[in-house]
Design a protein around this motif. Sequence first.
Motif, PDB file in Angstrom:
ATOM      1  N   HIS A  23     123.088 -64.158  36.382  1.00 30.43           N
ATOM      2  CA  HIS A  23     122.680 -63.745  35.037  1.00 30.43           C
ATOM      3  C   HIS A  23     122.015 -62.372  35.122  1.00 30.43           C
ATOM      4  CE1 HIS A  23     118.529 -64.789  36.147  1.00 30.43           C
ATOM      5  NE2 HIS A  23     119.044 -65.889  36.664  1.00 30.43           N
ATOM      6  N   SER A  39     126.253 -58.588  36.671  1.00 29.99           N
ATOM      7  CA  SER A  39     127.522 -58.677  37.393  1.00 29.99           C
ATOM      8  C   SER A  39     128.574 -57.814  36.713  1.00 29.99           C
ATOM      9  CB  SER A  39     127.998 -60.128  37.451  1.00 29.99           C
ATOM     10  OG  SER A  39     128.391 -60.557  36.163  1.00 29.99           O
ATOM     11  N   GLU A  41     131.480 -58.734  35.914  1.00 31.87           N
ATOM     12  CA  GLU A  41     132.114 -59.551  34.870  1.00 31.87           C
ATOM     13  C   GLU A  41     131.318 -59.464  33.567  1.00 31.87           C
ATOM     14  OE1 GLU A  41     131.388 -60.825  37.928  1.00 31.87           O
ATOM     15  OE2 GLU A  41     133.419 -60.944  38.776  1.00 31.87           O
ATOM     16  N   ASP A  42     129.994 -59.567  33.655  1.00 25.09           N
ATOM     17  CA  ASP A  42     129.155 -59.446  32.464  1.00 25.09           C
ATOM     18  C   ASP A  42     129.281 -58.047  31.857  1.00 25.09           C
ATOM     19  OD1 ASP A  42     128.228 -62.045  32.631  1.00 25.09           O
ATOM     20  OD2 ASP A  42     126.331 -61.497  33.579  1.00 25.09           O
ATOM     21  N   TYR A  43     129.308 -57.042  32.705  1.00 24.54           N
ATOM     22  CA  TYR A  43     129.437 -55.658  32.230  1.00 24.54           C
ATOM     23  C   TYR A  43     130.757 -55.464  31.500  1.00 24.54           C
ATOM     24  CZ  TYR A  43     130.216 -50.653  32.259  1.00 24.54           C
ATOM     25  OH  TYR A  43     130.500 -49.374  31.888  1.00 24.54           O
ATOM     26  N   ARG A  44     131.854 -55.928  32.098  1.00 25.27           N
ATOM     27  CA  ARG A  44     133.173 -55.783  31.460  1.00 25.27           C
ATOM     28  C   ARG A  44     133.227 -56.512  30.127  1.00 25.27           C
ATOM     29  NH1 ARG A  44     136.337 -56.344  37.079  1.00 25.27           N
ATOM     30  NH2 ARG A  44     136.300 -54.139  37.640  1.00 25.27           N
ATOM     31  N   ARG A  45     132.648 -57.703  30.076  1.00 24.85           N
ATOM     32  CA  ARG A  45     132.634 -58.461  28.823  1.00 24.85           C
ATOM     33  C   ARG A  45     131.874 -57.686  27.739  1.00 24.85           C
ATOM     34  NH1 ARG A  45     130.628 -62.792  30.618  1.00 24.85           N
ATOM     35  NH2 ARG A  45     128.513 -62.590  29.855  1.00 24.85           N
ATOM     36  N   LEU A  46     130.745 -57.106  28.096  1.00 26.64           N
ATOM     37  CA  LEU A  46     129.968 -56.321  27.139  1.00 26.64           C
ATOM     38  C   LEU A  46     130.722 -55.082  26.660  1.00 26.64           C
ATOM     39  CD1 LEU A  46     126.396 -56.438  28.696  1.00 26.64           C
ATOM     40  CD2 LEU A  46     127.126 -57.478  26.543  1.00 26.64           C
ATOM     41  N   THR A  47     131.367 -54.380  27.576  1.00 27.57           N
ATOM     42  CA  THR A  47     132.073 -53.166  27.178  1.00 27.57           C
ATOM     43  C   THR A  47     133.319 -53.478  26.368  1.00 27.57           C
ATOM     44  OG1 THR A  47     133.198 -53.048  29.326  1.00 27.57           O
ATOM     45  CG2 THR A  47     131.177 -51.745  29.058  1.00 27.57           C
ATOM     46  N   GLU A  48     133.957 -54.608  26.625  1.00 31.13           N
ATOM     47  CA  GLU A  48     135.125 -54.989  25.828  1.00 31.13           C
ATOM     48  C   GLU A  48     134.725 -55.341  24.396  1.00 31.13           C
ATOM     49  OE1 GLU A  48     136.977 -58.156  27.992  1.00 31.13           O
ATOM     50  OE2 GLU A  48     137.688 -56.810  29.565  1.00 31.13           O
ATOM     51  N   LEU A  49     133.528 -55.884  24.226  1.00 35.43           N
ATOM     52  CA  LEU A  49     133.055 -56.276  22.900  1.00 35.43           C
ATOM     53  C   LEU A  49     132.352 -55.148  22.156  1.00 35.43           C
ATOM     54  CD1 LEU A  49     131.566 -59.776  23.828  1.00 35.43           C
ATOM     55  CD2 LEU A  49     133.750 -59.312  22.693  1.00 35.43           C
TER      56      LEU A  49
END
Length: 83
Positions: A23, A39, A41-49
């Motif tokens: 987390h 992580s 993965e968390d960074y990519r999810r944030l930038t995609e949204l």
Amino acid sequence: MSTYSTTDLSRKAGDIIADALRHPVTITQRNKPRLVLLSIEDYRRLTELADTRTVGTLENMPGKLFEEIEAELARYESKSSEP
């Protein structure tokens, strides 16, 4: 979200990275939040949204776009004035 100081980061980097893989982790400096470690993965999810819209003004609007808007406004006004 876990919080660590910059001193902790220099002493316990491995543990903090392991925590950040689970987390997001806040890194503080002089008791103020300064960084977030997360992580990929968390960074990519944030930038995609992320909202990628930008703010502009009439002064920096491309001329072609401004002309299109003017034409549409004129078309709308002429329709509005019809009986």
